[in-house]
Scaffold this motif. Structure first.
Motif, mmCIF file in Angstrom:
data_model
loop_
_atom_site.group_PDB
_atom_site.id
_atom_site.type_symbol
_atom_site.label_atom_id
_atom_site.label_comp_id
_atom_site.label_asym_id
_atom_site.label_seq_id
_atom_site.Cartn_x
_atom_site.Cartn_y
_atom_site.Cartn_z
ATOM 1 N N GLU A 1 0.824 -1.209 0.000
ATOM 2 C CA GLU A 1 0.000 0.000 0.000
ATOM 3 C C GLU A 1 0.857 1.258 0.000
ATOM 4 O OE1 GLU A 1 -4.011 1.727 2.175
ATOM 5 O OE2 GLU A 1 -2.840 0.156 3.151
ATOM 6 N N LYS B 1 0.693 4.128 -2.939
ATOM 7 C CA LYS B 1 0.405 5.531 -2.641
ATOM 8 C C LYS B 1 1.454 6.453 -3.260
ATOM 9 C CE LYS B 1 -2.258 5.011 1.634
ATOM 10 N NZ LYS B 1 -2.281 5.214 3.103
ATOM 11 N N ASP C 1 0.642 6.706 -6.892
ATOM 12 C CA ASP C 1 -0.557 7.520 -7.106
ATOM 13 C C ASP C 1 -0.265 9.011 -6.959
ATOM 14 O OD1 ASP C 1 -2.280 5.538 -7.754
ATOM 15 O OD2 ASP C 1 -3.479 5.623 -5.922
ATOM 16 N N TYR D 1 -6.469 -2.218 -5.955
ATOM 17 C CA TYR D 1 -6.295 -1.113 -5.010
ATOM 18 C C TYR D 1 -6.918 0.161 -5.578
ATOM 19 C CZ TYR D 1 -3.652 2.896 -3.141
ATOM 20 O OH TYR D 1 -3.284 4.123 -2.633
ATOM 21 N N ARG D 2 -6.677 0.418 -6.866
ATOM 22 C CA ARG D 2 -7.228 1.615 -7.500
ATOM 23 C C ARG D 2 -8.747 1.528 -7.597
ATOM 24 N NH1 ARG D 2 -5.646 5.980 -6.885
ATOM 25 N NH2 ARG D 2 -7.828 6.210 -7.413
ATOM 26 N N LYS E 1 -10.172 2.401 -4.329
ATOM 27 C CA LYS E 1 -10.041 3.836 -4.086
ATOM 28 C C LYS E 1 -11.086 4.626 -4.869
ATOM 29 C CE LYS E 1 -6.516 4.416 -1.283
ATOM 30 N NZ LYS E 1 -6.665 5.135 -0.010
#
Length: 335
Positions: A179, A183, A186, A318-319, A322
């Motif tokens: 993670e 991040k 991102d 994960y995206r 989100k």
């Protein structure tokens, strides 16, 4: 025969359980939590805390049960040094001990148990076969090594125990330490590497990991230990570079002097401000590639998934989370 999976609600268990149901087998999942998973309609779930002998006994093991132990405390969330023993040992070691003792009382003799490649510590010999020296660098690896020693004792008493030593298990739904990486990507921030990034980094797909347990059952649960890892792992630079390009990020890879980073992380760990666990960063720039040919020879197991694809799959889910999109493997714990 029933297949009883302790820790079966976790990352590997939720892939193993439906495989066994598809084989026409009766499956029981014993775990401390129950997620909203469709395959529970086809199997029994029992709430179980492996740290409590009475809770394990209440599962009601039978003599002909095939048992799997996937319960574990992982390296995420990061623990301060003083708390690591009490964090890892109750589940990883004493939980395993409770399961084996319950098996013994029931007359059950077949167990598939997952440990970790972190029992090896620093790379001493290449290729890293199952005969590689063991010298864990922290409480997590030590807790798992102690379960292997426990398994050796019970094998002498007639149990059949197959041990698996996986690399970092990856796939859609797995976060943990990843993670932090996701991040940075991102946020278009630099992604520091410990060392030059020229060393390969090996994962193991969750799908391949689950299939290994099934293969051990099919092979009669050999009294052996097996490495689990991908084939032809790419260098760290390529692995991360491919992910950054896939994400459309402006992040750049930042090589660092490995020795300096490790000493800094050592200091932060000493000050009870750990960013990573020492078991992770102390080997981050080493060539830690497991030889998995023994599992192929003895179990007929061959990994099918590439590290690059699994890392991108983990990032894509994960995206999606989100962005508020529903995903098939929701509620997967960040182990």
């Amino acid at each position: 025969m029933r297949h009883v999976i302790f820790g079966g609600d976790g990352f590997v268990g939720r892939h193993l359980a439906p495989k066994l149901v598809a084989d026409g087998e009766a499956v029981v999942v014993a775990d401390i939590v129950k997620s909203d998973l469709p395959h529970y309609r086809s199997m029994r779930f029992i709430t179980c805390d492996v740290t409590d002998p009475a809770s394990v006994a209440a599962v009601g093991l039978r003599a002909d049960d095939m048992v799997y132990n996937l319960s574990a405390k992982m390296l995420s969330p990061i623990q301060v040094r003083a708390k690591r023993h009490d964090f890892f040992f109750p589940v990883n070691f004493h939980g395993t001990e409770n399961i084996i003792q319950a098996m013994d009382k029931a007359g059950a003799s077949k167990l598939v148990h997952y440990t970790t490649d972190m029992i090896y510590g620093h790379t001493v010999v290449l290729p890293m076969t199952e005969d590689h020296p063991v010298a864990p660098l922290g409480e997590y690896g030590l807790s798992k090594l102690k379960t292997e020693e426990l398994a050796a004792e019970w094998r002498k008493r007639g149990m059949s125990i197959s041990l698996f030593r996986p690399r970092l298990i990856i796939g859609p739904g797995r976060l943990g330490i990843l993670e932090k990486l996701f991040k940075l990507i991102d946020w278009n921030l630099p992604v520091p590497m410990i060392g030059s990034g020229r060393n390969p980094y090996q994962f193991i797909s969750v799908f391949d990991c689950a299939e290994a347990a099934r293969a051990a059952w099919k092979a009669g649960v050999p009294n052996e230990a097996y490495n689990l890892g991908s084939l032809n792992p790419p260098p760290v630079k390529k692995l991360l570079g491919d992910l950054i390009r896939h994400a459309g990020s402006k992040s750049i890879l930042l090589p660092t002097p490995g020795w300096a980073v490790k000493r800094t992380l050592d200091l932060l760990d000493l000050l009870n401000m750990p960013i990573m666990d020492p078991e992770q960063y102390l080997i981050a720039d080493e060539e830690c590639v497991l030889d998995v040919s023994k599992a192929e020879r003895q179990l007929g197991w061959v990994p099918q998934y590439r590290d690059e694809d699994m890392l991108i799959a983990a990032y894509s889910e994960y995206r999606a989370k989100k962005d508020g999109h529903a995903v098939a493997t929701r509620h997967v714990p960040a182990e």
